[in-house]
Every structure is written in structure tokens, then in C-alpha cells.
Design a protein around this motif. Structure first.
Motif, mmCIF file in Angstrom:
data_model
loop_
_atom_site.group_PDB
_atom_site.id
_atom_site.type_symbol
_atom_site.label_atom_id
_atom_site.label_comp_id
_atom_site.label_asym_id
_atom_site.label_seq_id
_atom_site.Cartn_x
_atom_site.Cartn_y
_atom_site.Cartn_z
ATOM 1 N N ALA A 248 0.887 -1.311 -0.124
ATOM 2 C CA ALA A 248 0.204 -0.165 -0.058
ATOM 3 C C ALA A 248 0.813 1.113 0.051
ATOM 4 O O ALA A 248 0.583 2.185 -1.024
ATOM 5 C CB ALA A 248 -0.804 -0.040 0.989
ATOM 6 N N VAL B 265 2.448 2.282 -3.525
ATOM 7 C CA VAL B 265 1.566 2.937 -4.560
ATOM 8 C C VAL B 265 0.605 3.833 -4.205
ATOM 9 O O VAL B 265 -0.251 4.346 -5.025
ATOM 10 C CB VAL B 265 0.607 1.455 -5.143
ATOM 11 C CG1 VAL B 265 1.387 0.478 -5.688
ATOM 12 C CG2 VAL B 265 -0.363 0.969 -4.000
ATOM 13 N N GLY B 266 0.954 4.589 -2.999
ATOM 14 C CA GLY B 266 0.381 5.667 -2.522
ATOM 15 C C GLY B 266 -1.087 5.462 -1.941
ATOM 16 O O GLY B 266 -1.772 6.488 -1.973
ATOM 17 N N VAL B 267 -1.285 4.226 -1.307
ATOM 18 C CA VAL B 267 -2.487 4.075 -0.683
ATOM 19 C C VAL B 267 -2.200 4.182 0.785
ATOM 20 O O VAL B 267 -1.205 3.546 1.384
ATOM 21 C CB VAL B 267 -2.851 2.695 -1.002
ATOM 22 C CG1 VAL B 267 -4.509 2.324 -0.372
ATOM 23 C CG2 VAL B 267 -3.475 2.565 -2.485
ATOM 24 N N ALA C 239 -9.755 0.297 -2.918
ATOM 25 C CA ALA C 239 -8.800 1.206 -2.980
ATOM 26 C C ALA C 239 -7.264 0.787 -3.346
ATOM 27 O O ALA C 239 -6.710 1.531 -4.074
ATOM 28 C CB ALA C 239 -8.613 1.721 -1.642
ATOM 29 N N LEU C 240 -6.844 -0.537 -3.155
ATOM 30 C CA LEU C 240 -5.603 -1.121 -3.266
ATOM 31 C C LEU C 240 -5.727 -1.475 -4.760
ATOM 32 O O LEU C 240 -4.393 -1.205 -5.373
ATOM 33 C CB LEU C 240 -5.281 -1.993 -2.242
ATOM 34 C CG LEU C 240 -3.992 -2.757 -2.598
ATOM 35 C CD1 LEU C 240 -2.904 -1.886 -2.301
ATOM 36 C CD2 LEU C 240 -4.139 -3.997 -1.503
ATOM 37 N N PRO D 126 -6.893 -0.691 -7.786
ATOM 38 C CA PRO D 126 -6.735 0.538 -8.889
ATOM 39 C C PRO D 126 -5.436 0.992 -8.906
ATOM 40 O O PRO D 126 -4.810 1.079 -9.902
ATOM 41 C CB PRO D 126 -7.743 1.704 -8.611
ATOM 42 C CG PRO D 126 -8.856 0.688 -7.902
ATOM 43 C CD PRO D 126 -8.366 -0.295 -7.025
ATOM 44 N N ALA D 127 -4.857 1.342 -7.644
ATOM 45 C CA ALA D 127 -3.613 1.755 -7.529
ATOM 46 C C ALA D 127 -2.407 0.740 -8.017
ATOM 47 O O ALA D 127 -1.558 1.385 -8.630
ATOM 48 C CB ALA D 127 -3.179 2.363 -6.001
ATOM 49 N N LEU D 128 -2.499 -0.411 -7.705
ATOM 50 C CA LEU D 128 -1.659 -1.477 -8.185
ATOM 51 C C LEU D 128 -1.756 -1.485 -9.527
ATOM 52 O O LEU D 128 -0.677 -1.696 -10.337
ATOM 53 C CB LEU D 128 -1.798 -2.838 -7.502
ATOM 54 C CG LEU D 128 -1.295 -2.952 -6.027
ATOM 55 C CD1 LEU D 128 -1.764 -4.271 -5.612
ATOM 56 C CD2 LEU D 128 0.049 -2.625 -5.939
ATOM 57 N N ALA E 168 -2.544 0.690 -11.896
ATOM 58 C CA ALA E 168 -1.952 1.943 -12.427
ATOM 59 C C ALA E 168 -0.572 2.083 -12.401
ATOM 60 O O ALA E 168 0.116 2.374 -13.182
ATOM 61 C CB ALA E 168 -2.531 3.079 -11.769
ATOM 62 N N HIS E 169 0.074 1.274 -11.153
ATOM 63 C CA HIS E 169 1.460 1.340 -11.060
ATOM 64 C C HIS E 169 2.124 0.364 -11.870
ATOM 65 O O HIS E 169 3.355 0.618 -12.344
ATOM 66 C CB HIS E 169 1.781 0.842 -9.685
ATOM 67 C CG HIS E 169 3.448 0.987 -9.300
ATOM 68 N ND1 HIS E 169 3.915 2.108 -9.107
ATOM 69 C CD2 HIS E 169 4.067 0.046 -9.177
ATOM 70 C CE1 HIS E 169 5.227 1.927 -8.833
ATOM 71 N NE2 HIS E 169 5.286 0.598 -9.046
#
Length: 398
Positions: free
Chosen positions: A335, A338-340, A350-351, A353-355, A357-358
Motif C-alpha cells: 500500500a 503505490v500511494g495508498v 482502494a488498493l 486500482p492503485a496497483l 496503475a503502477h
């Protein structure tokens, strides 16, 4: 994107060789126990097989005396239950009881009541103190047995005087019957008694040892003569072989519970051991009181703690908890990368989509990896750990 494990999967399921290594000690003990039981059964069953059985030709059987009696017109019938023995009591019957001590006290009393006053003859072979007092009131067995096996008659009983010396040693008897014939004495105590029945004209013969009835000793001394005269006085001989499996007579007075069969010493010993166990438990028990934190005497490395916890999971087959711990730890470490925020690391919306995108992927393969069901076996659990490790390395890659 689809992530593949970079480390080879290793199965931790127990193998056949490992199971054999663990169980071979128990298997060896069972084999030795079984072999010992078979050996004991063989040793106990070879020598005395058919002992005092008029149908047996073994050394300790009595077929020879039965055949000699048959030549003299005396027929022999074998019975194995108390009912048959009681029904056979008659004036023209000689009832031989091979092992009187196998009868319970109730059975002994019923046999005595059935034979008393019938006018027949009852022959008791090696009756001990537990049976002779019930079957022949007024006769007592001496605790010390005869040291001599071959004895002289030393009495006026015609059968004993004609037979002469015989192997009659064994149990010695004393009697209060004044008209009883006391023969073959050993240290002034008789090993053969003939007690007349005053009420019915019959009599009871108490024989201290069975040697004169055995096949291998019948032709020694005057054994054959004495045996034929004692058993051939009536035209019919009923040979009673008592058995522990005789269930023809059931008497509530003879039934005993398990605690009645245990000697009193065992009960007292068990009570003392229980008391000692309670004292030992109180002595070694932890004292009650508030919990006191203590500093560990040694520092435990994190890898050792993790390995120990993993072994506990494996022993309990807790693959679901192990997989949940691996996924939770991986999400917590990914987390921040990836900025979460860490509190939202366990929320898929929450986790993931951030992964995605990364990693520049669609995130479809990440949901079953980070939030999927528990693995079905140890191989799948190892594969899950490898894939989580590969995912973390991919996210950390610059």
C-alpha cells in the motif's frame, strides 16, 4: 497483467518414506508384542493339551485308563456342564470331577447336594482348599503339598493294599470323619481319602494328585491297579471336565463386579498413587497472582519466529490462516509503495486500482491473488507465497 512465480514450488506434504520413518518404531513394537503373545500361547498350550481328558492320547491325557475300564465292562461318558454332572448322579454311577477348583462356590454347593445320599461314588482329583471343604464337609486341604510323589498305602483300604505303592503325592488332607480311610500318608497327612456317605451308602474319594490317571504314568508303580479299583466300582463312569465357559448354571451370588475381582492391595495402591499425583500437581502448579512481564533471556530472530509459526500452521493444517497472514502482510507492504494509506490497504476498491496503475495492467489477476479464497492444499499455498513474493518484487522494481 499475469504474474508467475519465479521460485520453484516445493511440496511439504508428508511422503511415504517420511511416514514410514515416523511409524516404524510403533510398528516394530506391535510386531514384537504380537510375536510374544503367539510364543506364550504356544508354550502354554503344548504340554497340558487334553489334560485329564479320557479322550486324549497325550501324555497328560487319560485315554489309557478309560480303555482299560472299557475292557472290564465300565463305560465312560464325558460331560462338561454342571447340569449334566448333577443329572448323572445315581447309585450305579462313579462321578469323577477332574478339576474341582474351577467350580464356583455356588456350583460346588449344588454339586454336593446332588451327589449326597445317591449311593454312588464321587472322585475328586486334586481338590484344593477352595473346593474340598464345600464338596466334602469335614475334609480340609493342608497348605503344604507332599514333597514325595511315590507313597505307600499305610491303610486298611482293600483297593490301596492290593495296588501297593502308587504316585499319589500332591495335596494332603485332614478329616474329622472317624470312619474315613486315610491312605498314602506324607508326613502323617493322607493324600488319598475315602469318606463313606452315612445317609446313602455311597462314598467320596479325595485324590491329592492326578498322576495315577495320566497316560504316561499309568504303567508305573501300582497306578493302574489303584485307578481301576477307584473308578471301576460301578458299571458306569461319568467324567466331569469343568470349564470356565460353562454357562448352563447362572447364580447371581456367583456374579462379581470388576472391583470385586481386583485384590484389595490394588485398590489401596491406586488410592495412594492418586493422592501422590494430586500432591505433585499442587507442588508443581503455577502460583496464582497478577501477570508479571519478564525479559526474554535470549533474542529470537524474526526468521526463527516466522518458521516456528509456519510449522504450527502446517501441523494444524491451517492453510486458510496461513494464506490470510501472507496476503495481509503483502497488502500492508504494497500500500505505501503505490500511494495508498495503510488503513485502506485491505480494501480492494482502494488498493487494486492503485496497483493496476503502477503496473500498467487491468488488475483482473490481482484480485484472486490478494483477496482470493484459501488454497486447497500445501502445493497451492506454496505457489501463492511465490506469487505474492513476485508481485512485491515487481512493484518495488524502479
Amino acid at each position: 497483467m499475469t504474474l508467475e512465480a519465479t521460485l520453484p514450488s516445493t511440496s511439504v506434504s508428508p511422503t511415504a518414506r517420511g511416514l514410514w520413518t515416523r511409524a516404524r518404531g510403533i510398528a516394530l513394537a506391535l510386531v514384537l508384542l504380537l510375536a510374544g503373545a503367539v510364543a506364550i500361547a504356544i508354550v502354554r498350550s503344548d504340554a497340558r493339551h487334553g489334560g485329564l481328558d479320557p479322550r486324549s492320547a497325550d501324555p497328560y491325557g487319560s485315554r489309557a485308563v478309560a480303555e482299560l475300564l472299557a475292557e472290564r465292562g465300565v463305560d465312560t461318558r464325558v460331560v462338561t456342564t454342571l447340569d449334566e454332572a448333577r443329572a448323572a448322579a445315581a447309585p450305579d454311577i462313579t462321578l469323577l470331577v477332574a478339576v474341582p477348583d474351577l467350580l464356583t462356590q455356588g456350583q460346588q454347593s449344588r454339586l454336593h447336594s446332588a451327589t449326597a445320599g445317591t449311593g454312588g461314588r464321587t472322585v475328586l482329583v486334586a481338590a484344593g482348599s477352595s473346593s474340598v471343604e464345600k464338596l466334602v464337609p469335614g475334609v480340609t486341604a493342608d497348605p503344604a503339598t507332599s514333597l514325595d510323589s511315590t507313597l505307600s498305602p499305610a491303610c486298611d483300604l482293600p483297593a490301596a493294599r492290593r495296588a501297593g505303592t502308587a504316585d499319589t503325592g500332591g495335596i494332603r488332607y485332614t478329616t474329622t470323619h472317624l470312619d474315613a480311610d486315610e491312605c498314602y500318608p506324607s508326613q502323617r497327612l493322607a493324600t488319598l481319602l475315602l469318606v463313606p456317605d452315612a445317609s446313602g451308602g455311597g462314598d467320596t474319594v479325595v485324590l491329592g494328585a492326578p498322576d495315577i490317571l495320566y497316560n504316561d504314568t499309568l504303567d508305573e508303580q501300582g497306578n493302574a491297579s489303584l485307578a481301576l479299583q477307584l473308578l471301576g466300582s460301578r458299571p458306569h463312569l461319568v467324567w466331569y471336565l469343568p470349564s470356565l465357559s460353562d454357562d448352563s448354571v447362572t447364580d447371581p451370588a456367583d456374579e462379581k463386579s470388576l472391583f470385586d475381582l481386583l485384590p484389595s492391595g490394588w485398590l489401596w495402591g491406586t488410592l495412594q498413587l492418586s493422592f501422590a499425583a494430586v500432591l505433585a500437581a499442587l507442588w508443581r502448579a503455577r502460583r496464582f497472582g497478577p501477570l508479571v512481564p519478564e525479559r526474554l533471556p535470549v533474542a529470537i530472530r524474526a526468521s526463527e519466529a516466522a518458521e516456528g509459526r509456519a510449522r504450527l500452521y502446517r501441523k494444524a493444517n491451517a492453510r486458510d490462516r496461513a494464506a490470510a497472514a501472507l496476503r495481509s502482510t503483502t497488502r500492508t507492504r504494497l500500500a505505501p509503495l503505490v500511494g495508498v494509506p495503510v488503513p485502506q490497504a485491505h480494501a480492494p476498491e482502494a488498493l487494486l486500482p492503485a496497483l493496476s496503475a503502477h503496473l500498467h495492467g487491468d488488475g483482473q489477476s490481482l484480485h484472486p491473488l490478494l483477496f482470493g479464497p484459501p488454497p486447497s492444499d500445501d502445493t497451492a499455498l506454496i505457489a501463492l507465497a511465490d506469487q505474492l513474493d513476485a508481485l512485491e518484487r515487481e512493484v518495488r522494481r524502479p
